[in-house]
Motif scaffolding. Structure first.
Motif, PDB file in Angstrom:
ATOM      1  N   TRP A  47       1.348   5.503  12.241  1.00 11.92           N
ATOM      2  CA  TRP A  47       1.525   5.100  10.856  1.00 11.92           C
ATOM      3  C   TRP A  47       0.172   4.733  10.270  1.00 11.92           C
ATOM      4  O   TRP A  47      -0.761   4.359  10.987  1.00 11.92           O
ATOM      5  N   HIS A  48       0.070   4.884   8.954  1.00 14.00           N
ATOM      6  CA  HIS A  48      -1.154   4.539   8.243  1.00 14.00           C
ATOM      7  C   HIS A  48      -0.774   3.955   6.893  1.00 14.00           C
ATOM      8  O   HIS A  48       0.056   4.514   6.187  1.00 14.00           O
ATOM      9  N   LEU A  49      -1.352   2.808   6.565  1.00 17.39           N
ATOM     10  CA  LEU A  49      -1.185   2.189   5.258  1.00 17.39           C
ATOM     11  C   LEU A  49      -2.516   2.244   4.532  1.00 17.39           C
ATOM     12  O   LEU A  49      -3.520   1.712   5.030  1.00 17.39           O
ATOM     13  N   GLN A  50      -2.533   2.892   3.372  1.00 15.80           N
ATOM     14  CA  GLN A  50      -3.722   2.898   2.535  1.00 15.80           C
ATOM     15  C   GLN A  50      -3.563   1.781   1.519  1.00 15.80           C
ATOM     16  O   GLN A  50      -2.602   1.770   0.742  1.00 15.80           O
TER      17      GLN A  50
ATOM     18  N   GLY B 159       0.807  -1.203   0.000  1.00 20.08           N
ATOM     19  CA  GLY B 159       0.000   0.000   0.000  1.00 20.08           C
ATOM     20  C   GLY B 159       0.843   1.257   0.000  1.00 20.08           C
ATOM     21  O   GLY B 159       2.007   1.250  -0.404  1.00 20.08           O
ATOM     22  N   LYS B 160       0.250   2.326   0.474  1.00 22.01           N
ATOM     23  CA  LYS B 160       0.925   3.626   0.575  1.00 22.01           C
ATOM     24  C   LYS B 160       1.039   4.000   2.044  1.00 22.01           C
ATOM     25  O   LYS B 160       0.050   4.071   2.772  1.00 22.01           O
TER      26      LYS B 160
ATOM     27  N   GLY C  81      -7.744  -3.043   2.244  1.00 19.93           N
ATOM     28  CA  GLY C  81      -8.181  -2.495   3.524  1.00 19.93           C
ATOM     29  C   GLY C  81      -7.042  -1.763   4.212  1.00 19.93           C
ATOM     30  O   GLY C  81      -5.916  -2.266   4.251  1.00 19.93           O
ATOM     31  N   ASP C  82      -7.338  -0.600   4.697  1.00 19.04           N
ATOM     32  CA  ASP C  82      -6.320   0.216   5.361  1.00 19.04           C
ATOM     33  C   ASP C  82      -5.904  -0.411   6.685  1.00 19.04           C
ATOM     34  O   ASP C  82      -6.665  -1.147   7.310  1.00 19.04           O
TER      35      ASP C  82
END
Length: 140
Positions: free
Chosen positions: A108-111, A85-86, A115-116
């Motif tokens: 942290w966040h993964l797009q 992801g991003k 699913g995020d």
């Protein structure tokens, strides 16, 4: 004597002292992590970590010791760019523990299309041979 102490305490830090504060260098290290991750380059992402058997990564499956084992864990958990992801980091705090050792707290966040995912992290970052490296990472 007391007057001199007040002057010292009220005097702003020198420009040289401000230039030596590693805040921007630590932020740049995390920017490199974000950039390389978002390019699908796990090996580049791992260059920000200390290449040592003493590296510690703690994730949802417990501790992983060593640079190679951490790389292998990332490759297994994120086998392709869709799984990766991003990535986006939000730094909440950078706190000095010693002259060349810092504690970093953030989110942290993964797009991802699957699913995020998101969580928090704490890092120990140390200057080793003139370069800032992550020596311990707890991401949950």
């Amino acid at each position: 004597m007391r007057f001199i102490l007040y002057l010292i305490l009220l005097t702003p830090p020198s420009i040289a002292a401000l230039a030596q504060h590693p805040d921007s260098e630590i932020r740049q290290l995390l920017a490199v992590q974000t950039s390389t991750w978002n390019q699908g380059n796990i090996e580049g992402f791992m260059q920000t970590y200390w290449q040592s058997d003493s590296l510690l990564f703690v994730g949802s499956h417990g501790p992983t010791y060593g640079w190679q084992a951490t790389l292998d864990r990332y490759k297994k958990s994120y086998p392709d760019t869709a799984a990766m992801g991003k990535l986006d980091f939000k730094i909440l705090e950078i706190r000095p523990l010693a002259k060349e050792l810092y504690f970093v707290v953030g989110k942290w966040h993964l797009q991802r299309s699957a699913g995020d995912m998101q969580g928090a992290y704490t890092l120990l970052i140390k200057k080793i041979k003139g370069q800032w490296k992550i020596i311990a990472d707890h991401s949950s």
